[in-house]
Each structure stands twice: as structure tokens, then as C-alpha cells.
Design an enzyme around this catalytic site. Structure first.
Site: not given
Ligand code: F6R
Length: 608
Positions: A2, A72, A481, A488, A504
Site C-alpha cells: 500500500c 492494495w 513461460e 510478448e 516429432h
Molecule cells: C503474460 C501475461 C498474460 C497474463 C494473462 C492472464 O506475461 O501477463 O499472459 O498472464 O493475461 O492475466 P490474469 O492473470 O490477470 O488473469
């Protein structure tokens, strides 16, 4: 996390304006509710962020001093009644707080027996009442505050004001940051220097166990045992934005660096290591139902979905419950077969992702017990699920999810222990997991210490246009990941694959310009992974190995190696995602891209 801000001055400046303006620069720390108090005008609180608060504060609201807060939420929904500042029963003492008071229930029970009544469900209000209780005997604001703080267990950064001495504000720090601002005839208290910097560059950072008193003309600092202490004054030449990022160039890097703290926060108060139990308050009401479930479906999107895939391996191995993991956007459009013995777990950082929310609604319609693993307290998914576990990772500002994923994995481990212990997981196994969890913050810290080497590696490979990430078993989802993060924020082609699936099809793509990131910890599938690396090297593909410290053999095979400490196989993803997040961050930066603002993406995806 917070944000708190307090001001006291003698030159007749309007404290309310200073406080409201200051809160804006703290907004990155929390934005689900906000509030302000001045002894002259009282308090105004609201759900929502500073803009909402500004709308609600009347024109005639002023004062020479005051305290303000951005929340928060951790304990209690982000409602007006739970927003800070909180007061004691008499309305004389007001407090803003960042942190978690672990023994608040115990303290609340004692105070209730003494006749105190509470308006909110926050831990913070308990502290205001505790000071009130001590004020009755101590008859002195400072002594009462010290006595109360000595009763508290947990973390706090606080600012406390008493109407009887309106010029004076008491600050205290234990685990949550507090900085004092030293001006000319005015003094400040804040969670970080950003709201202070427009007024003065001179600041004093408090240390844990410090209690400070500010008045318009000066400040004093003492320890919890009342002994006085001196802290150095620092001149800050950062901009307010640099301060919010903690001196890091981007929020993404700052949030990766918060990993160790995030793990501690997700675990805090939830692991009983001696008996190998996980205490998840949010699941207590459905514990009986959970002991009867026969199947789990995890629904999520993006990185949260990847956390779910790792959770599937953990829960099946250690709790013996069949688990399926689905993209929420697929689950909601098909005709899944569920019943009352099915638990549907939604994982979401924001708690607002529309596909995940609709999957929860679909699960409910079909009779499943719905649970949330959510970071944003009071978000729609948190409200609409039957029960759940909050991550306590603090606000994640960077679009790419980093620390939230780590907290989701820790929460899933706690859930695994919880469900496992209901189904015969031995105390010994649970204790082993608990012990390994507790060691994770130090291990993540150790990995973060090698960020310079990871930066060099990212620079070396920055001209590559394609990447493949491979892993097996617990680290199979980690490969997704690694690829997702790179795609991204760097906009290059990257794929995550199961190492065993390479032959494969995907191996056909491999040549000297197509590097492979191989996640190859010393675990039960190590030898198999090594064979796959051999296959890639035979096709001249460059290989970066993410390996376990002490594995010198891998260095002979791979072109580059990043080492991480050893941990339990089930926990290895929590360590392995960290170098991959750092690699993606430095890779994007090397390409001159802003990792915090990837093109075409939004932090919270509330469209279908
Ligand atoms: C990847 C990313 C997105 C979120 C996805 C889900 O780095 O940030 O793929 O993981 O949009 O978002 P939440 O967790 O907020 O539902």
C-alpha cells in the site's frame, strides 16, 4: 503493498492538497481504495484510486497536517469501510498502515473483551484500538504508540496521528518501507520518496524497528525499546518516476527483483512447518467439501495458465487428485462435464480477465465448487468464487506477468499441501516441502545476483529471430513461460515444447541460427533431457542450458549455461522462471524496446 503519505507543516499550506497530490505518485503501490484524514476536517474514504478520492473530498476540506493512504487490500474487501485511515473507538487516533499484522485476531479478541467494537475487518483498525487502550494508562501519545507496537507481530509501515497533538505524527517501520522527508518548517512520512520529492530532496530512510516522530520543526527516531537512534540524511536526485521504479529502469525488472519478498508474502502465516500443514484461511469454509472432491479443473489464461499446468503436476503427484488445466477461453465455449465433486480453480493475477471470469460462471452453472487463486483482493473473480487463496504479491504494474506467476506457484504449492494432507500425504513429505519452500527466497535472491551474466547472454543472442524453449515434467510448462515472455516483449518467434516432442517435428527447424533454451535441472528426467540436447547439438543448433549448480558436465555440451540452486523437483519451476524472465527483459531492452509497454497488449484483458 500500500502507499502511505503524511504531512505536518507550520507555514499555513493546505495539507489536504499536498496529501492528495502526493498520493498520485504512490498510485503504483495500490489503487483499490484511498483515504485521507486531517485533524481539522476529519476523514474521507472511498473505494477506487486517487481520482475517486479527489472527487469526494469537499472544497472546504483542509488542515495543517494529515495522513493519507492508497490501499492494495490484504485483509478485507476494498470497500469504503475497509479503506484507510482507520480510527480508534473515540475517533481521536487515526492510522494508515502498509503491511500485515499477523497476530491481529488475537489482539482483536483481547480488545473486544475489554469493550472495543470494530467497524472494519482490517488488521489496521486493531492497531488504532490498541494504541487507544494504552493511552488510557500511559496518558502519553508517544508512550502509548510504543507500547502498542511492542505487542504487534508482523510487518508494518505506519503513520499515526492523534487529535490531541495535531502537529505531531508518529511513523514506524517493520518490514514495510518508510521514509521521512525533512523540509523547512514542514516534515513528511511516505512509503517511498516520490511524493516527498516535489517538496524536499532531504530524506531519512527508517530501518526495521525504528519509530520516528515528526513535527513541523524536526524529527526524532527511537527504537522499539525507547532507546534513541540517529539515521543518516540522504539527498535524493531521482525523479519521482525513478523512485516508483525503485531506481530500476523498468517496472518489469523491479518486479522480477521483488521475487524473494513476494515468496515470503505469499507464505506468511500459512505454513506450519512443525506439523507440515498449510493454513489457508480462505479455504476454511469449504475444507470439508474439498476433502470430498474427486476432480479438479484449473482455468486460466497466459502465464496464469502456465502456473496451472505446473499445479497439475504437483496436485496429481502429491494429493492424488486428477487435474485438468484448460485455457479459460476454450473451457467456457465447450460443454464440460462437471459435478458437485469437481472443484474448478481459476488462477488470475488481476481477477478481472473476462474469459477466466466467464469460465468460473460456467463452472458454477454446472454445479462445481469454484475457487480462486487471485492477486487483486476484492476483484470480480475473488468475489464470485466460493472460496480462494490470495497471492499477496502486491500490485503488478508491468504488462508481462513476473512476480505474480511466482506467487501463483507458491500458492499452488500451499494448496497441494492442504489437499495432500487431507488425503494421506505424510507429515514428513509435507515438512520437506515446507522446508524447501522456506529456502526459496534466498535461492531466488542468489539467482538475481547473477543478472549481469544473464544480461550478457541476452546481448549475445539479441540478433536471433527464432527461439525454442524445451523442458520436461515440472519444467515442461516452464518452457512455455520462457517462450511467452520472449514473444510478448521482444516480438520475436519463440516456442515452448516438451523436450521429448522435439524429434516429432520441431527439430526440423534447428540449424546454427535457431537457438534452443534447454531447461535441464538435475531431476528425475535429467538424462532424457541431456539426450535431447545431444540431438540438437548434432544439428548445429546453439544451446543455452538452464542447469543446476554443480552440474559441470552440461557446460561441456551446451554453448552457454545459466546455473540455479538445487531445490525439490516440484519447486524447481519457481527458480527456473526467474532467469527466463530476466533473459526476456534484457533481450527486449537490448532491442531498444520498452518491456513495460509491449505493443498490442493490455495488463488486464477484459474483452473476449
Ligand atoms: C503474460 C501475461 C498474460 C497474463 C494473462 C492472464 O506475461 O501477463 O499472459 O498472464 O493475461 O492475466 P490474469 O492473470 O490477470 O488473469
Amino acid at each position: 503493498m500500500c502507499g502511505i503519505f503524511a504531512y505536518t507543516g507550520s507555514s499555513g499550506k493546505d495539507a489536504s492538497k499536498i496529501l492528495l497530490d502526493g498520493l498520485v505518485s504512490l498510485e503504483y503501490r495500490g489503487y483499490d481504495s484511498a483515504g485521507i484524514f486531517t485533524p481539522e476536517s476529519g476523514s474521507v474514504k472511498t473505494p477506487g484510486a486517487v481520482a475517486e478520492l479527489k472527487k469526494k473530498v469537499p472544497k472546504k476540506f483542509n488542515g495543517k497536517s494529515g495522513i493519507a493512504h492508497l490501499r492494495w487490500a490484504t485483509h478485507g474487501e476494498p470497500t469504503e469501510v475497509n479503506a484507510h485511515p482507520h480510527s480508534d473507538g473515540s475517533g481521536e487516533l487515526w492510522i494508515v498502515h502498509n503491511g500485515i499484522i499477523e497476530n491481529f485476531k488475537e489482539l482483536k479478541d483481547k480488545l473486544t473483551k475489554k469493550g472495543h467494537t470494530f467497524r472494519s475487518s482490517t488488521d489496521t483498525e486493531v492497531l488504532a484500538h490498541l494504541v487507544e487502550e494504552y493511552l488510557k494508562t500511559e496518558k502519553n501519545f508517544e508512550k502509548a504508540a510504543l507500547a502498542a507496537l511492542n505487542d504487534v507481530r508482523g510487518t508494518y509501515g505506519i503513520a499515526l496521528q492523534y487529535k490531541g497533538e495535531p502537529d505531531k505524527i508518529i511513523a514506524a517501520r517493520m518490514g514495510s518501507p518508510i521514509v521521512l522527508g525533512l523540509g523547512d518548517g514542514e516534515h513528511f512520512i511516505a512509503s517511498d520518496p516520490s511524493p516527498i520529492l516535489p517538496h524536499t530532496k532531504k530524506v531519512v530512510f527508517l530501518e526495521d524497528g525504528d519509530v520516528a516522530i515528526i513535527t513541523p520543526d524536526g524529527h526524532t527516531i527511537q527504537k522499539l525499546d525507547s532507546s534513541s537512534v540517529k539515521r543518516e540524511t540522504t539527498e535524493i536526485d531521482w525523479s519521482a518516476e525513478e523512485v516508483q521504479k525503485g531506481g530500476y529502469q523498468h517496472f518489469m525488472l523491479k518486479e522480477i527483483m521483488e521475487g524473494p519478498e513476494v515468496i515470503e508474502n505469499t507464505l506468511r502465516g500459512r505454513l506450519i512447518a512443525q506439523t507440515g500443514m498449510a493454513k489457508l484461511g480462505g479455504l476454511e469454509a469449504v475444507a470439508e467439501e474439498l476433502s470430498q472432491i474427486e476432480r479438479i479443473i484449473i482455468v486460466a489464461c497466459g502465464s496464469a495458465h502456465i502456473a496451472g499446468l505446473i499445479g497439475e503436476y504437483m496436485i496429481e503427484e502429491f494429493a492424488g487428485i486428477p487435474v485438468e488445466v484448460e485455457h479459460a477461453s476454450e473451457f467456457r465455449y465447450r460443454s464440460p462435464v462437471l459435478n458437485q465433486r469437481t472443484a474448478l480453480i481459476a488462477i488470475s493475477q488481476s481477477g478481472e480477465t473476462l474469459d477466466t471470469l466467464e469460465a468460473v460462471r460456467e463452472g458454477k452453472r454446472r454445479g462445481a465448487l469454484t475457487l480462486g487463486i487471485v492477486n487483486a483482493v476484492g476483484s470480480t473473480i475473488a468475489r464470485e468464487t466460493d472460496a480462494g487463496v490470495y497471492n499477496h504479491a502486491g500490485p503488478e504494474v508491468s504488462v508481462a506477468s513476473t512476480k505474480a506467476l511466482i506467487s501463483e506457484l507458491v500458492a499452488l504449492t500451499l494448496l497441494t499441501i492442504f489437499l495432500g494432507r487431507q488425503r494421506g500425504m505424510s507429515e514428513k513429505t509435507a515438512q520437506e516441502i515446507a522446508l524447501a519452500l522456506k529456502e526459496l527466497p534466498n535461492k531466488v535472491q542468489h539467482i538475481l545476483g547473477s543478472s549481469k551474466e544473464i544480461e550478457k547472454l541476452a546481448t549475445k543472442y539479441a540478433s536471433m529471430r527464432d527461439f525454442i524453449f524445451i523442458g520436461r515434467k515440472y519444467n515442461y510448462p516452464v518452457a512455455f513461460e520462457g517462450a511467452l515472455k520472449l514473444k510478448e516483449i521482444s516480438y520475436i518467434h519463440a516456442e515452448g515444447y516438451g523436450a521429448g516432442e522435439m524429434k516429432h517435428g520441431p527439430i526440423a527447424m534447428i540449424d546454427e541460427n535457431f537457438p534452443t533454451f534447454a531447461i535441464v535441472p538435475k531431476d528425475s528426467v535429467y538424462e532424457k533431457n541431456v539426450s535431447n540436447i545431444h540431438e540438437i547439438k548434432a544439428r548445429k543448433g546453439p544451446v543455452i542450458a538452464l542447469a543446476t549448480e554443480g552440474d559441470n558436465e552440461i557446460a561441456k555440451l551446451a554453448d552457454d549455461v545459466i546455473y540455479v540452486p538445487q531445490t525439490l523437483e516440484m519447486l524447481s519451476p519457481i527458480l527456473n522462471v526467474v532467469p527466463l524472465q530476466l533473459f526476456a527483459y534484457y533481450f527486449a531492452r537490448e532491442k531498444g524496446l520498452n518491456p513495460d509497454r509491449p505493443r498490442n497488449l493490455a495488463k488486464s484483458v477484459t474483452v473476449e
